[in-house]
Design a protein around this motif. Structure first.
Motif, PDB file in Angstrom:
ATOM      1  N   ALA B  73      -5.214  -3.485 -10.492  1.00  0.00           N
ATOM      2  CA  ALA B  73      -5.576  -4.647  -9.685  1.00  0.00           C
ATOM      3  C   ALA B  73      -5.916  -5.822 -10.595  1.00  0.00           C
ATOM      4  O   ALA B  73      -5.604  -6.976 -10.285  1.00  0.00           O
ATOM      5  CB  ALA B  73      -6.754  -4.312  -8.774  1.00  0.00           C
ATOM      6  N   TYR B  76      -2.923  -7.629 -11.457  1.00  0.00           N
ATOM      7  CA  TYR B  76      -2.442  -8.418 -10.315  1.00  0.00           C
ATOM      8  C   TYR B  76      -3.147  -9.772 -10.231  1.00  0.00           C
ATOM      9  O   TYR B  76      -2.499 -10.822 -10.278  1.00  0.00           O
ATOM     10  CB  TYR B  76      -2.649  -7.594  -9.039  1.00  0.00           C
ATOM     11  N   MET B 323      -5.363  -7.583  -0.543  1.00  0.00           N
ATOM     12  CA  MET B 323      -5.943  -6.252  -0.712  1.00  0.00           C
ATOM     13  C   MET B 323      -6.481  -5.714   0.614  1.00  0.00           C
ATOM     14  O   MET B 323      -6.656  -4.505   0.774  1.00  0.00           O
ATOM     15  CB  MET B 323      -7.095  -6.279  -1.725  1.00  0.00           C
ATOM     16  N   THR B 337       1.445  -5.333  -3.790  1.00  0.00           N
ATOM     17  CA  THR B 337       0.519  -4.386  -3.174  1.00  0.00           C
ATOM     18  C   THR B 337       1.230  -3.085  -2.826  1.00  0.00           C
ATOM     19  O   THR B 337       0.600  -2.024  -2.815  1.00  0.00           O
ATOM     20  CB  THR B 337      -0.155  -4.982  -1.924  1.00  0.00           C
ATOM     21  N   LEU B 340       0.882  -1.149  -5.899  1.00  0.00           N
ATOM     22  CA  LEU B 340      -0.489  -0.640  -5.992  1.00  0.00           C
ATOM     23  C   LEU B 340      -0.675   0.569  -5.083  1.00  0.00           C
ATOM     24  O   LEU B 340      -1.318   1.546  -5.440  1.00  0.00           O
ATOM     25  CB  LEU B 340      -1.498  -1.724  -5.605  1.00  0.00           C
ATOM     26  N   MET B 370     -13.632  -6.056  -9.060  1.00  0.00           N
ATOM     27  CA  MET B 370     -12.907  -7.320  -8.930  1.00  0.00           C
ATOM     28  C   MET B 370     -13.827  -8.517  -9.097  1.00  0.00           C
ATOM     29  O   MET B 370     -13.416  -9.564  -9.595  1.00  0.00           O
ATOM     30  CB  MET B 370     -12.170  -7.375  -7.590  1.00  0.00           C
TER      31      MET B 370
END
Lengths: 154, 508
Positions: B73, B76, B323, B337, B340, B370
């Motif tokens: 992530a 990303y 997300m 995604t 992911l 995050m």
């Protein structure tokens, strides 16, 4: 955008859809006798694919004028087919020989050939980068992280 | 337990030293991926899945999953920060989501305000990232509580909606996007059928029994496809870069960009939550909005700082918003995604409503990390922007073969078969030709990930209804999803027929 590519693609997808419908009928039915077996989903997809490829074929006919404009615009670009071919063939050879000759030798050779294909000369820096990359990946992965990669053949 | 409690637990996980390290590694690689033209977030994440799988191989499965996802992530949203750097300095977007940033960013650089543009992009991305995360924290549990009541029929329709949304916005031709979706679904049927145990389309080849590995296909289509494209089409000439003088923005810059950052963040967040929209679309809309409401729209394109602040905030907020459907519903709304999601499934963890019940550590650890990652990115991107700008100068002759070598290493390290290497190279070629002829590859990857789940839910629903397909229409929620899915495909077609321009999402 390429008229020929789209036309050929639509025919290929049409044939593929028909093949899938035929082949899905050969999948043995599941034991518990439900109508919805393992062949249902691929069968439905095959029908959808046939429908979409016919649609695509008609679109290529309808938009013929537009394809021409786009093609004239893109026509002037030079392509580097030769250098692509060399790199791709060495990548195939790399994949094929990886297990036979080991990771270090094949990776080094592949990188060196590709570096030289993209830009001739500068042998010293090419050799250093190719050797460093293969060694760091191999020893880092095998010795530090405990993974395994094909060793030397001897 | 309350949301706050869960979040605090998440921070406890995110602050474990190895997870801090993974987050840091992720955002650094992400920024580099963003800076390098030719590797987008999608291929960056795909390439790193095998690397993270080996990095975390010593950990217990749930911890390994948490750490890997934290890193992936990070790549990303890190890429969203890095993408602005090349747009501003080189006039070449590092990703499609930074295309509009070139319009005003490069002009600012030519006026000697490159530093201000870069730092506003970083500050905007940070604020947007935090706003999106707060939205994620607030929405995660309520949404997953709704989704937990979904039966197989609802899930089937919802996943179809996800596919329709991505296909509807994916490329110049919806027909081509739908063909790619069907191809992905078909690839997903290869192998042993999970319900009946019968082999399908394997033709007695043992390598096919376990199915086509999504990782191989994703790396091939995205990473190799892009490399092959560059080898084919670009010459090796490296362009000059604009100089960076002072890094901190002036007070006036900050004042001028505060409102655009706020608007870009909210717009980006809501577009990110919608399946199919994604970061590229968000940045376009943000730019257009700013231009529309500005008092002097003619200053856009000539170095207006709002034209950098708003789209850069929007693309980062969108990556956070994207997300939400992934984590709460288990439906990826974009190509990245989807990849992911594939990573989650590799660790045997199913994203969706049960994720927050069964694996709260993974879900909240990721969310907390995050916050941390965005803070790291702000620090990395302000003083270190000069270092990252250097990455642009990596000679292509080294970069391209090394990406091929990393792809081959990554796939081999996870799969251990030569077959997958040939499949990888084949997908690379296919990816190049597909992309060149406007067949979008993101729907294919999404369909490959979702395919087995769609089929399972379809068969479960049909078993419940004794084979009556009407179950998908009889359930109200399922019907609503299907109607929206159909509209998503039909509306762009109708708009095109009426001669209107439809903005499409090239990132996927």
């Amino acid at each position: 955008m390429n008229l020929k590519f789209d036309r050929v693609a639509s025919i290929v997808f049409l044939v593929l859809g028909i093949l899938i419908i035929i082949e899905s009928q050969k999948i043995s039915e599941s034991a518990y006798g439900s109508q919805i077996g393992p062949s249902t989903f691929p069968f439905v997809l095959g029908i959808v694919l046939i429908g979409l490829s016919i649609l695509l074929f008609f679109e290529t006919i309808r938009h013929q004028a537009m394809y021409k404009i786009v093609q004239e615009k893109e026509g002037g670009k030079s392509s580097n087919f030769k250098r692509f071919l060399i790199i791709f063939i060495s990548a195939v050879a790399y994949a094929f020989l990886l297990e036979k000759l080991g990771y270090l030798i094949t990776t080094f050779a592949f990188l060196l050939i590709s570096f030289q294909t993209l830009e001739r000369g500068k042998w010293v820096s090419s050799i250093i980068v190719a050797a460093a990359f293969s060694a760091i990946i191999y020893f880092g992965f095998v010795n530090v992280l405990g993974g395994s990669l094909p060793k030397f053949p001897l | 337990m309350s949301t706050i409690q869960y979040l605090l637990d998440g921070f406890a996980i995110a602050f474990q030293w190895h997870n801090i390290l993974f987050a840091l590694l992720g955002v650094i690689i992400g920024t580099a991926v963003g800076v390098l033209p030719g590797i987008g977030p999608m291929s960056g994440v795909a390439l790193l899945i095998p690397v993270t799988a080996t990095l975390t191989s010593g950990l217990p499965i749930e911890m390994a999953a948490t750490s890997s996802i934290i890193l992936l992530a990070g790549v990303y949203y890190g890429a969203m920060y890095g993408g602005s750097t090349t747009s501003i300095l080189l006039n070449t977007p590092g990703e499609s989501s930074s295309v509009v940033t070139t319009l005003d960013g490069y002009q600012m650089a030519r006026q000697g305000r490159a530093g201000a543009a870069l730092s506003i992009a970083a500050i905007g991305s940070f604020i947007a990232g935090i706003i999106a995360l707060i939205g994620l924290v607030l929405l995660a549990r309520p949404l997953s509580k709704v989704a937990i009541n979904f039966g197989p029929a609802e899930y089937f329709s919802l996943m179809l909606l996800g596919l329709a949304a991505v296909s509807g916005l994916a490329g110049k031709s919806i027909t081509k996007a739908l063909i790619m979706t069907v191809l992905g679904l078909l690839l997903g049927t290869i192998g042993i059928d999970a319900v009946s145990g019968i082999a399908r389309f394997t033709y007695d080849q043992p390598v096919l029994f376990s199915g086509i590995e999504f990782l191989t296909v994703a790396v091939g289509l995205f990473a190799l496809g892009e490399v092959f494209k560059t080898i084919f089409e670009k010459d090796g000439a490296d362009e000059p870069i604009a100089k960076i003088d002072r890094i901190l923005p002036t007070k006036k810059d900050l004042k001028d960009s505060a409102a655009p950052i706020a608007r870009g963040s909210f717009l980006g967040f809501f577009l990110g939550v919608l399946p199919g929209a994604g970061a590229t679309l968000a940045s376009f809309f943000a730019y257009i909005t700013e231009k529309k409401i500005s008092k002097n729209p003619e200053s856009f394109g000539k170095g207006n700082i709002a034209g950098v602040a708003s789209p850069e905030s929007a693309n980062n907020a969108a990556s956070g918003g994207a997300m939400i459907p992934l984590l709460t519903l288990g439906i990826p709304g974009s190509g990245t995604t989807a990849i992911l999601m594939g990573a989650f499934i590799m660790y045997n963890i199913q994203p969706g409503p049960l994720l927050f019940e069964e694996h709260p550590d993974v879900a909240w650890g990721l969310i907390a990390s995050m916050f941390l990652g965005n803070l790291m990115l702000l620090i990395l991107n302000m003083p270190l922007v000069r270092v990252f700008a250097k990455i642009i100068q990596t000679p292509k002759r080294f970069l391209l073969p090394i990406i091929i070598a990393i792809s081959i290493f990554g796939v081999y390290a996870v799969q251990y078969t030569t077959f997958d290497l040939f499949l990888l190279l084949g997908c690379g070629i296919a990816g190049y030709f597909f992309a060149k002829n406007d067949f979008p590859v993101a729907p294919l990857v999404l369909a490959l990930v979702l395919g087995p789940m769609i089929e399972n839910n379809m068969r479960r629903a049909l078993t419940i209804s004794n084979g009556e397909f009407s179950i998908f229409i009889a359930k109200p929620l399922s019907l609503i999803f299907l109607v929206i899915a159909v509209l998503w495909i039909l509306i762009p077609i109708l708009m095109k027929l009426r001669g209107k321009n439809v903005i499409i999402n090239e990132e996927g």
